[in-house]
Design a protein around this motif. Structure first.
Motif, mmCIF file in Angstrom:
data_model
loop_
_atom_site.group_PDB
_atom_site.id
_atom_site.type_symbol
_atom_site.label_atom_id
_atom_site.label_comp_id
_atom_site.label_asym_id
_atom_site.label_seq_id
_atom_site.Cartn_x
_atom_site.Cartn_y
_atom_site.Cartn_z
ATOM 1 N N TYR A 13 19.466 44.419 -29.027
ATOM 2 C CA TYR A 13 20.240 44.059 -27.835
ATOM 3 C C TYR A 13 20.399 45.233 -26.868
ATOM 4 O O TYR A 13 20.868 45.057 -25.755
ATOM 5 N N SER A 60 15.622 46.526 -23.018
ATOM 6 C CA SER A 60 15.430 45.710 -21.818
ATOM 7 C C SER A 60 14.016 45.974 -21.335
ATOM 8 O O SER A 60 13.374 46.938 -21.760
ATOM 9 N N CYS A 102 25.416 32.986 -34.073
ATOM 10 C CA CYS A 102 26.199 33.109 -32.840
ATOM 11 C C CYS A 102 25.476 33.956 -31.780
ATOM 12 O O CYS A 102 25.847 33.930 -30.605
ATOM 13 N N ASP A 103 24.445 34.711 -32.192
ATOM 14 C CA ASP A 103 23.717 35.573 -31.257
ATOM 15 C C ASP A 103 22.384 34.985 -30.802
ATOM 16 O O ASP A 103 21.652 35.608 -30.042
ATOM 17 N N GLN A 115 21.394 32.591 -28.746
ATOM 18 C CA GLN A 115 21.157 32.394 -27.311
ATOM 19 C C GLN A 115 20.911 33.743 -26.628
ATOM 20 O O GLN A 115 20.003 33.884 -25.813
ATOM 21 N N ARG A 116 21.705 34.733 -27.008
ATOM 22 C CA ARG A 116 21.562 36.079 -26.448
ATOM 23 C C ARG A 116 20.189 36.663 -26.799
ATOM 24 O O ARG A 116 19.518 37.271 -25.967
ATOM 25 N N TYR A 117 19.767 36.449 -28.031
ATOM 26 C CA TYR A 117 18.466 36.935 -28.496
ATOM 27 C C TYR A 117 17.331 36.296 -27.693
ATOM 28 O O TYR A 117 16.455 36.976 -27.158
ATOM 29 N N SER A 134 17.426 34.741 -24.801
ATOM 30 C CA SER A 134 17.484 35.126 -23.384
ATOM 31 C C SER A 134 16.822 36.489 -23.183
ATOM 32 O O SER A 134 16.074 36.680 -22.222
ATOM 33 N N LEU A 135 17.082 37.434 -24.095
ATOM 34 C CA LEU A 135 16.459 38.751 -24.011
ATOM 35 C C LEU A 135 14.945 38.625 -24.175
ATOM 36 O O LEU A 135 14.170 39.193 -23.395
#
Length: 196
Positions: free
Chosen positions: A123, A126, A148-149, A151-153, A155-156
């Motif tokens: 995370y 970038s 829980c992560d 979506q964040r994963y 998206s990255l």
């Protein structure tokens, strides 16, 4: 698709580091993954000299395999031990340097320059740090990140992909009420909604 008790499960970075310390790494495949060999043509799509990303790479032997084919490989892994074992097991000389944009992070790069492995949280990466990729081999990353992560994963990962990139994803199918994970159960419907 009942994901059972897994939705709330969180595996800490410390737990992952401990797995490596204790050599509790049943997820590591000494011979490489048969599905990568089977679907390599999908990943490469007739192209050569690609930049290929290995999220949560561990010491995956496929990194050297693809680099030997002339591709440039970038991986990220929280365990420095895993990365050092990768270079040692393949007798690959490497150099180590800090990553100025990420506090405490290191980049271990083969002296030939075609394998760059970042030791940090995924995370923290970038596209401005690692660039974009023509291919992704996700053989244990999506199923390892905490539910829980997810979506964040994803998206990255999408921000790290070139327009025409290929994404090979391996998941596992089982009754999530009988196993707490990781690897976590990610139903196909969720994969479709995550990646769109």
């Amino acid at each position: 698709s009942d994901v059972g008790s897994q939705k709330e499960r969180v595996v800490t970075e410390e737990e992952w580091l401990q797995k490596w310390e204790m050599a509790n790494i049943g997820f590591h495949k000494e011979q490489g993954h048969p599905l990568l060999q089977k679907y390599l043509h999908v990943l490469l799509n007739g192209r050569s000299g690609l930049r290929i990303f290995f999220p949560l790479c561990g010491k995956a032997v496929e990194m050297k395999w693809l680099a030997d084919m002339g591709h440039s490989v970038v991986g990220v892994e929280i365990s420095e031990q895993a990365l050092k074992e990768f270079f040692a097991e393949h007798s690959l000389p490497y150099c180590e340097e800090p990553v100025p944009e990420i506090s405490g992070a290191k980049k271990l790069q083969s002296t030939s320059g075609n394998i760059s492995l970042y030791c940090c949280s995924i995370y923290d990466l970038s596209s401005s740090i690692v660039g974009k990729f023509d291919g992704v081999w996700d053989r244990g990353a999506l199923v390892a990140v905490n539910p829980c992560d997810r979506q964040r994963y994803v998206s990255l990962m999408i921000t790290l992909m070139e327009k025409k990139s290929s994404y090979l994803l391996v998941t596992v199918s089982y009754d999530p009420n009988k196993h707490k994970g990781p690897p976590f159960y990610v139903p196909e419907s969720e994969i479709k909604s995550l990646f769109g």
